[in-house]
Design a protein around this motif. Structure first.
Motif, PDB file in Angstrom:
ATOM      1  N   PHE A 191      -2.162   2.381  -4.575  1.00 31.11           N
ATOM      2  CA  PHE A 191      -1.714   3.768  -4.382  1.00 31.11           C
ATOM      3  C   PHE A 191      -2.905   4.665  -4.102  1.00 31.11           C
ATOM      4  CE2 PHE A 191      -1.085   7.946  -6.577  1.00 31.11           C
ATOM      5  CZ  PHE A 191      -0.329   8.518  -5.556  1.00 31.11           C
ATOM      6  N   GLN A 192      -2.801   5.452  -3.025  1.00 28.41           N
ATOM      7  CA  GLN A 192      -3.874   6.370  -2.669  1.00 28.41           C
ATOM      8  C   GLN A 192      -3.295   7.743  -2.345  1.00 28.41           C
ATOM      9  OE1 GLN A 192      -7.130   4.907  -0.265  1.00 28.41           O
ATOM     10  NE2 GLN A 192      -6.361   2.811  -0.398  1.00 28.41           N
ATOM     11  N   ASN A 193      -3.937   8.779  -2.880  1.00 24.18           N
ATOM     12  CA  ASN A 193      -3.505  10.167  -2.721  1.00 24.18           C
ATOM     13  C   ASN A 193      -4.513  10.909  -1.848  1.00 24.18           C
ATOM     14  OD1 ASN A 193      -2.726  12.867  -3.088  1.00 24.18           O
ATOM     15  ND2 ASN A 193      -3.660  12.984  -5.124  1.00 24.18           N
ATOM     16  N   ALA A 194      -4.025  11.508  -0.766  1.00 24.39           N
ATOM     17  CA  ALA A 194      -4.921  12.212   0.166  1.00 24.39           C
ATOM     18  C   ALA A 194      -5.345  13.581  -0.330  1.00 24.39           C
ATOM     19  CB  ALA A 194      -4.240  12.356   1.520  1.00 24.39           C
ATOM     20  N   GLN A 195      -4.718  14.078  -1.394  1.00 26.22           N
ATOM     21  CA  GLN A 195      -5.051  15.377  -1.992  1.00 26.22           C
ATOM     22  C   GLN A 195      -5.010  16.514  -0.973  1.00 26.22           C
ATOM     23  OE1 GLN A 195      -8.831  14.460  -3.892  1.00 26.22           O
ATOM     24  NE2 GLN A 195      -7.787  13.792  -5.753  1.00 26.22           N
ATOM     25  N   GLY A 248       0.841  -1.195   0.000  1.00 30.82           N
ATOM     26  CA  GLY A 248       0.000   0.000   0.000  1.00 30.82           C
ATOM     27  C   GLY A 248       0.877   1.247   0.000  1.00 30.82           C
ATOM     28  N   ILE A 249       0.519   2.236  -0.803  1.00 28.01           N
ATOM     29  CA  ILE A 249       1.265   3.495  -0.848  1.00 28.01           C
ATOM     30  C   ILE A 249       0.310   4.646  -0.564  1.00 28.01           C
ATOM     31  CG2 ILE A 249       2.665   5.060  -2.237  1.00 28.01           C
ATOM     32  CD1 ILE A 249       3.616   2.721  -3.878  1.00 28.01           C
ATOM     33  N   LEU A 275      -5.410   1.123   4.641  1.00 24.89           N
ATOM     34  CA  LEU A 275      -4.243   0.338   4.233  1.00 24.89           C
ATOM     35  C   LEU A 275      -3.810  -0.624   5.340  1.00 24.89           C
ATOM     36  CD1 LEU A 275      -2.036   2.980   2.356  1.00 24.89           C
ATOM     37  CD2 LEU A 275      -3.487   1.208   1.352  1.00 24.89           C
ATOM     38  N   ALA A 276      -3.943  -0.193   6.577  1.00 25.60           N
ATOM     39  CA  ALA A 276      -3.604  -1.068   7.707  1.00 25.60           C
ATOM     40  C   ALA A 276      -4.586  -2.231   7.805  1.00 25.60           C
ATOM     41  CB  ALA A 276      -3.587  -0.268   8.998  1.00 25.60           C
ATOM     42  N   ALA A 277      -5.864  -1.933   7.600  1.00 32.86           N
ATOM     43  CA  ALA A 277      -6.896  -2.970   7.705  1.00 32.86           C
ATOM     44  C   ALA A 277      -6.839  -3.955   6.544  1.00 32.86           C
ATOM     45  CB  ALA A 277      -8.278  -2.326   7.766  1.00 32.86           C
ATOM     46  N   ASN A 336      -8.861  12.757   5.061  1.00 33.80           N
ATOM     47  CA  ASN A 336      -8.689  11.734   4.034  1.00 33.80           C
ATOM     48  C   ASN A 336      -7.381  10.969   4.261  1.00 33.80           C
ATOM     49  OD1 ASN A 336      -9.286  10.281   1.705  1.00 33.80           O
ATOM     50  ND2 ASN A 336      -8.357  11.785   0.336  1.00 33.80           N
ATOM     51  N   ASN A 337      -6.360  11.702   4.656  1.00 32.92           N
ATOM     52  CA  ASN A 337      -5.060  11.111   4.932  1.00 32.92           C
ATOM     53  C   ASN A 337      -5.154  10.033   6.017  1.00 32.92           C
ATOM     54  OD1 ASN A 337      -2.095  10.975   5.014  1.00 32.92           O
ATOM     55  ND2 ASN A 337      -2.270  12.110   6.936  1.00 32.92           N
ATOM     56  N   MET A 338      -5.867  10.324   7.095  1.00 34.19           N
ATOM     57  CA  MET A 338      -6.021   9.352   8.185  1.00 34.19           C
ATOM     58  C   MET A 338      -6.863   8.160   7.745  1.00 34.19           C
ATOM     59  SD  MET A 338      -5.348   8.196  11.119  1.00 34.19           S
ATOM     60  CE  MET A 338      -4.494   9.515  11.991  1.00 34.19           C
ATOM     61  N   SER A 339      -7.899   8.406   6.974  1.00 38.82           N
ATOM     62  CA  SER A 339      -8.751   7.310   6.498  1.00 38.82           C
ATOM     63  C   SER A 339      -7.965   6.356   5.603  1.00 38.82           C
ATOM     64  CB  SER A 339      -9.951   7.868   5.720  1.00 38.82           C
ATOM     65  OG  SER A 339     -10.790   8.619   6.561  1.00 38.82           O
TER      66      SER A 339
END
Length: 332
Positions: free
Chosen positions: A75-79, A39-40, A92-94, A84-87
């Motif tokens: 890959f996920q971008n929090a923008q 996960g990124i 990714l952890a889950a 959003n960053n915390m979610s």
């Protein structure tokens, strides 16, 4: 006698078959790596952070981990959105990834808070210890390690160069997001270097990229040069600053080389692709059995002065051969 020879022949065939089977299995294990899932998370997209991510993936590919074959990347971008960053970090952890890469300080802090079980790598981090990502640079402890983008001399060298390129400069305008821990650290070091150089810092803060242009305009008449630190919010909207710098002939000194390529005037920097590549090499070590706590945090080993010749013309800087002799020149 014939019966004995038949038994011996049969035994020999069985042994050959067994050896052949073992060799095929060993060969298969050597040539194929197990499929891994990474996960990124990246706080915002801009060229430096994107280059770090691309370098990370390139290192994995060179080590035999390739997307579409034995590598799955989420890959996920929090923008730039902290919620959003915390979610993203929690998801990714889950999702039970084999490893998580966090690009930039805010992303790394969220991931470290979200899991103690999954190996974490970070890159493009200003102060890993101050951000509480690791216990120390040499002995990270915990489940996280990675690379810092802070060379000890980068900020000082860039600020010192102001006196060479703009001898009459007295005031340095700084734009940054005071909600980014990495920016606060960078600006602290920049202000120390500015004072040591006999200059004066003029600060303006923003919280979103939409405020960057207005912040740059507010410094016109109050600052002789701009200094844009490694601030993800500002760098994601760097063109807004550069438009003002070009229109008003204000030299824009920046925190990293990619911003010079985009139109900043000068910086002492390095290639973020190389930083990401080093982080990818760490990932290979972890995927093959090493623990993050066993890998010291890395950082750029060398710096180079990068100058954008076109930006110099647009921002009112007259360059001499002496100024250019040790520099990497772009924008010609």
């Amino acid at each position: 006698m014939k019966q004995l020879l038949a038994i011996l022949a049969s035994s020999a065939l069985l042994m050959l078959a067994a050896c052949g089977s073992g060799n095929e299995e060993t060969s298969g294990e050597a040539s194929e790596k197990k499929t891994v899932k990474i996960g990124i998370t990246q706080i915002v997209e801009h060229p430096s952070l994107d280059s770090a991510r691309e370098g990370f993936i390139a290192a994995l590919k060179d080590a035999g981990y390739e997307e579409g074959k034995n590598l799955k990347i989420d890959f996920q971008n929090a923008q730039g959105d902290m919620n959003n960053n915390m979610s993203i970090a929690q998801n990714l952890a889950a999702d039970k990834n084999d490893l998580i890469l966090a690009i930039a300080t805010a992303s790394a802090q969220s991931v470290v808070q979200s899991t103690k079980d999954i190996p974490i790598l970070f890159t493009a981090i200003t102060d890993p210890v101050g951000a509480e990502l690791v216990e120390s640079m040499e002995k990270p402890g915990g489940n996280a390690t990675g690379t810092s983008d802070t060379h000890p001399d980068a900020i000082k060298n860039t600020i010192d160069s102001i006196k060479m390129f703009v001898p009459d400069a007295k005031k340095v305008g700084i734009i940054y997001n005071d909600g980014e821990p990495n920016s606060v650290v960078n600006v602290k070091h920049a202000k120390e270097a500015i004072e040591a150089a006999g200059l004066e810092a003029v600060e303006t803060t923003i919280s979103t990229s939409s405020e960057v242009k207005q912040a740059a305009e507010s410094l016109v008449g109050r600052a002789d040069v701009f200094y844009i630190p490694k601030d993800n919010t500002v760098v994601s909207a760097l063109e807004s600053v550069l438009n003002v710098a070009n229109e008003k002939d204000i030299p824009a000194f920046v925190g990293e080389s990619d911003s010079v390529k985009r139109g900043g005037f000068a910086s002492y920097g390095f290639e973020y692709h190389d930083l990401g590549y080093s982080t990818g090499q760490m990932a290979v070590e972890i995927l093959e059995g090493k623990k993050p706590s066993e890998i010291p945090v890395g950082y750029p080993e060398s710096l180079e002065l990068v100058i954008n010749k076109k930006a110099a013309e647009e921002q009112g800087v007259t360059l001499t051969d002496e100024m250019l002799k040790d520099a990497k020149v772009v924008g010609e």
